[in-house]
Design a protein around this motif. Structure first.
Motif, mmCIF file in Angstrom:
data_model
loop_
_atom_site.group_PDB
_atom_site.id
_atom_site.type_symbol
_atom_site.label_atom_id
_atom_site.label_comp_id
_atom_site.label_asym_id
_atom_site.label_seq_id
_atom_site.Cartn_x
_atom_site.Cartn_y
_atom_site.Cartn_z
ATOM 1 N N VAL A 1 0.841 -1.195 0.000
ATOM 2 C CA VAL A 1 0.000 0.000 0.000
ATOM 3 C C VAL A 1 0.878 1.248 0.000
ATOM 4 C CG1 VAL A 1 -1.805 1.255 1.239
ATOM 5 C CG2 VAL A 1 -1.777 -1.245 1.283
ATOM 6 N N THR A 2 0.576 2.198 -0.890
ATOM 7 C CA THR A 2 1.291 3.474 -0.894
ATOM 8 C C THR A 2 0.504 4.467 -0.044
ATOM 9 O OG1 THR A 2 0.202 4.118 -2.958
ATOM 10 C CG2 THR A 2 2.386 3.118 -3.139
ATOM 11 N N GLY B 1 -10.597 5.994 9.982
ATOM 12 C CA GLY B 1 -9.490 5.287 10.607
ATOM 13 C C GLY B 1 -8.150 5.658 9.999
ATOM 14 N N GLY B 2 -7.134 5.771 10.858
ATOM 15 C CA GLY B 2 -5.780 6.087 10.397
ATOM 16 C C GLY B 2 -5.084 7.137 11.236
ATOM 17 N N GLY B 3 -5.798 7.752 12.173
ATOM 18 C CA GLY B 3 -5.198 8.744 13.060
ATOM 19 C C GLY B 3 -5.102 8.195 14.475
ATOM 20 N N LEU B 4 -3.950 8.384 15.112
ATOM 21 C CA LEU B 4 -3.756 7.915 16.489
ATOM 22 C C LEU B 4 -3.021 8.961 17.309
ATOM 23 C CD1 LEU B 4 -2.465 4.242 16.100
ATOM 24 C CD2 LEU B 4 -4.655 4.964 17.010
ATOM 25 N N GLY C 1 -4.523 4.013 2.193
ATOM 26 C CA GLY C 1 -5.088 2.669 2.134
ATOM 27 C C GLY C 1 -6.534 2.697 2.584
ATOM 28 N N ALA C 2 -7.107 1.528 2.761
ATOM 29 C CA ALA C 2 -8.435 1.446 3.368
ATOM 30 C C ALA C 2 -8.308 1.907 4.813
ATOM 31 C CB ALA C 2 -8.940 0.004 3.314
ATOM 32 N N PRO C 3 -9.372 2.445 5.412
ATOM 33 C CA PRO C 3 -9.277 2.938 6.787
ATOM 34 C C PRO C 3 -8.693 1.918 7.769
ATOM 35 C CG PRO C 3 -11.351 3.631 5.832
ATOM 36 C CD PRO C 3 -10.702 2.696 4.840
#
Length: 139
Positions: free
Chosen positions: A30-31, A102-105, A122-124
């Motif tokens: 995944v890029t 999704g993707g932030g932490l 990518g996908a979440p």
């Protein structure tokens, strides 16, 4: 009364977060774009893979900002901003846009918020996993 000094997120930490997230994403084929912010919301690191979709740069930054401001993983907030959710109006309430994908932490050190990472492209679920791997690897 004792005081504990919490070491802020450093540029070396940010580089480590980016390298780990990128390595995990690359191994998954995944890029992505990756953004790391300090506790004040200031950019510490950013990287967009050559073939990552252009919008991923913006989404990674918004995910990091959202995770930082709400001190929560963006994946955990998705249902809260749906039309029947308690924070439905939060998406438009602030001058700076939040992103509930999704993707932030948030990044914590000694129990204190020191920054955030956002991954987009990518996908979440993938972005969340890449960010999580980076945070868990941070020493």
């Amino acid at each position: 009364m004792s005081t504990t000094t919490v070491i802020p997120l450093t540029t070396a930490d940010a580089d480590s977060l980016v390298a780990t997230a990128r390595r995990v994403a690359e191994s998954a084929g995944v890029t992505v774009s990756i953004t790391v912010l300090d506790a004040g919301g200031h950019l510490l690191a950013f990287r967009r893979d050559d073939r990552a979709v252009l919008i991923s740069g913006e989404t990674s930054t918004r995910k990091a900002y959202t995770a930082l401001q709400l001190d929560a993983p963006t994946a955990d907030l998705v249902d809260l901003v749906k039309p029947d959710g308690p924070f439905h109006s939060l998406t438009t309430a602030l001058d700076r846009p939040l992103l509930f994908i999704g993707g932030g932490l948030p990044v914590h050190r000694d129990g204190r918020l020191v920054g955030a990472i956002g991954v987009g492209g990518g996908a979440p679920e993938q972005d969340h996993a890449f960010a999580l791997a980076a945070v868990e690897a941070l020493v």
